[in-house]
Design a protein around this motif. Structure first.
Motif, PDB file in Angstrom:
ATOM      1  N   HIS A 140     -27.203   8.913  15.199  1.00  0.00           N
ATOM      2  CA  HIS A 140     -25.766   8.816  14.858  1.00  0.00           C
ATOM      3  C   HIS A 140     -25.487   8.534  13.382  1.00  0.00           C
ATOM      4  CE1 HIS A 140     -25.107   4.191  15.663  1.00  0.00           C
ATOM      5  NE2 HIS A 140     -26.299   4.418  15.182  1.00  0.00           N
ATOM      6  N   ASP A 176     -23.223   1.041  19.831  1.00  0.00           N
ATOM      7  CA  ASP A 176     -24.410   0.623  19.099  1.00  0.00           C
ATOM      8  C   ASP A 176     -24.042  -0.529  18.144  1.00  0.00           C
ATOM      9  OD1 ASP A 176     -27.223   2.251  18.344  1.00  0.00           O
ATOM     10  OD2 ASP A 176     -26.464   1.035  16.672  1.00  0.00           O
ATOM     11  N   CYS A 177     -25.031  -1.359  17.802  1.00  0.00           N
ATOM     12  CA  CYS A 177     -24.750  -2.472  16.882  1.00  0.00           C
ATOM     13  C   CYS A 177     -24.385  -1.975  15.487  1.00  0.00           C
ATOM     14  CB  CYS A 177     -25.960  -3.391  16.808  1.00  0.00           C
ATOM     15  SG  CYS A 177     -25.556  -5.036  16.205  1.00  0.00           S
ATOM     16  N   HIS A 178     -24.873  -0.777  15.125  1.00  0.00           N
ATOM     17  CA  HIS A 178     -24.582  -0.209  13.807  1.00  0.00           C
ATOM     18  C   HIS A 178     -23.383   0.746  13.888  1.00  0.00           C
ATOM     19  CE1 HIS A 178     -28.967  -1.124  13.766  1.00  0.00           C
ATOM     20  NE2 HIS A 178     -28.744  -1.460  12.502  1.00  0.00           N
ATOM     21  N   ASP A 265     -28.984  -2.157  20.652  1.00  0.00           N
ATOM     22  CA  ASP A 265     -29.430  -3.079  19.596  1.00  0.00           C
ATOM     23  C   ASP A 265     -28.414  -4.190  19.339  1.00  0.00           C
ATOM     24  OD1 ASP A 265     -27.725  -1.177  18.583  1.00  0.00           O
ATOM     25  OD2 ASP A 265     -29.033  -0.536  16.948  1.00  0.00           O
ATOM     26  N   GLY A 305     -29.643   3.065  19.297  1.00  0.00           N
ATOM     27  CA  GLY A 305     -30.584   2.051  18.845  1.00  0.00           C
ATOM     28  C   GLY A 305     -30.986   1.116  19.975  1.00  0.00           C
ATOM     29  N   TYR A 307     -34.337  -2.016  19.897  1.00  0.00           N
ATOM     30  CA  TYR A 307     -35.685  -2.193  19.350  1.00  0.00           C
ATOM     31  C   TYR A 307     -36.459  -3.296  20.050  1.00  0.00           C
ATOM     32  CZ  TYR A 307     -33.211   0.909  16.414  1.00  0.00           C
ATOM     33  OH  TYR A 307     -32.450   1.982  16.013  1.00  0.00           O
TER      34      TYR A 307
HETATM   35 ZN   LIG Z   1     -28.232   0.850  15.844  1.00  0.00          ZN
END
Ligand SMILES: [Zn+2]
Length: 382
Positions: A140, A176-178, A265, A305, A307
């Motif tokens: 993304h 997503d966290c980002h 994430d 994401g 991890y």
């Molecule tokens: Zn992410």
């Protein structure tokens, strides 16, 4: 939450090849995460359900990839993949520690993009109510002329371009966290795709964008919404932000398809980020998205994401169960206990942050929500 489908036709689009390409030995994106996820889905009985199909992904064509990427960039990825040395690759974001390159990267990425296209086609054709391509979504951050943040070719942009071409309006929700900057960029001037990204603020996290003021340009003005949150935001606070923005905007937009990026994430044990969600907080978001999807009638979901291997395997297994409207048992099958010291799908929530910090988080997030209400909501008459 609105009524979900009783027995949705559900597709999981996955192939083992998608878990075998390692970007570099020390890279935090470990494709093995998808194999653990798939093994856990199978062990939990999800792949045997009558309403869950497991179609194979197809490979995206170069022509499809070039609907959202500059041909010069696509050609250089292809050349590197064939073993060529490309001295100018740095200007395309390639060869960095985030985006290392090695032979085979074009083919692997084209299969990943193809998995998202397969999921989209199953849903738009009506063969599935919901299709989940967990290998997708992680691209993304990819931009038209460059790789970024582990992303090479932006599968979500490519898939949504095809849907818009077919006359469909799409609501893209990225949890997503980002910040989903590459997807936002891909449709920034379009009123046919509403992009909403809820993420840890770019003040503290890559890619440093995703502020409320990024609302789109030209025809797309008002069709890009961002919900940047403070680090250590926990389940309840995250869901307050989700509830206040996402359902009203999606309903006002009246899309033909819901497209969700389900990065995990945001998890409190994720090694790269600072939000504090649990697997149950994540799964509640999936259920809420499912409620919206059932109102719309079509739901494409991709991964993203994530991890921490245990969080990824458990969360996306819980997500597939929610999509298929199946109740998982509380316990993770015993053979997966070595992934973490947890034996349950749900987390033991992290120790609550001290009240003083919770108040600071809430102050930040409340300001974010007020800004969205004044900048975006009026464009939708809400
Ligand atoms: Zn992410």
């Amino acid at each position: 939450m609105t009524q979900y489908w009783t027995q949705p036709k559900t597709a999981l689009v996955y192939a083992d090849e998608l878990s075998q390409y390692q970007l570099s030995p020390e890279h935090p994106l470990r494709p093995i995460r998808l194999q653990h996820m798939h093994d856990l889905m199978r062990a939990s009985g999800l792949l045997d359900l009558a309403n869950v199909a497991s179609p194979a992904p197809r490979v995206a064509t170069k022509q499809e990839i070039e609907t959202s990427h500059d041909p010069d960039y696509v050609s250089i990825v292809e050349a590197i993949s064939n073993g060529a040395i490309a001295p100018g690759m740095g200007e395309f974001g390639l060869g960095s520690s985030d985006n290392p390159v090695r032979p085979g990267i074009y083919e692997t990425t084209a299969l990943c993009v193809g998995s998202t296209l397969t999921a989209s086609e199953l849903v738009t054709s009506g063969k599935a109510d919901v299709a989940f391509a967990p290998a997708g979504g992680v691209h993304h951050h990819a931009m038209p002329r460059s790789a970024a943040g582990f992303g090479i070719f932006n599968d979500a942009v490519i898939a949504m371009n095809a849907m818009v071409e077919a006359g469909l309006r799409v609501a893209y929700i990225d949890i997503d966290c980002h910040h989903g900057d590459g997807v936002q960029m891909g449709h920034y001037d379009s009123d046919q795709v509403l992009t909403i990204s809820i993420h840890e603020s770019g003040q503290w996290l890559f890619p440093g964008t995703g502020y409320v003021q990024e609302i789109g340009v030209g025809d797309g003005t008002g069709y890009s919404a961002n919900i940047p949150l403070a680090p250590y935001t926990q389940d309840d606070q995250w869901h307050t932000a989700f509830d206040e923005v996402i359902p009203p905007l999606v309903r006002a937009f009246k899309p033909d398809v819901l497209f969700t990026q389900l990065g995990i994430d945001t998890h409190f044990q994720d090694p790269l980020t600072h939000l504090s969600l649990t697997t149950q907080g994540f799964n509640l978001a999936v259920k809420k998205l499912g409620g919206l999807a059932a109102e719309i009638g079509k739901w494409v979901a991709v991964g993203g994401g994530g991890y921490d291997l245990s969080a990824v395997a458990r969360s996306w297994t819980m997500a597939l169960a929610s999509m298929a409207n199946f109740d998982l048992p509380d316990q993770v099958p015993a053979e997966f206990n070595s992934l973490s010291n947890l034996t349950t799908f749900a987390d033991i929530p992290p120790v609550p942050t001290e009240q003083q910090y919770l108040d600071e988080i809430q102050t930040h997030n409340t300001q974010t929500l007020n800004e969205i209400r004044s900048l975006i909501f009026p464009k939708f008459g809400i």
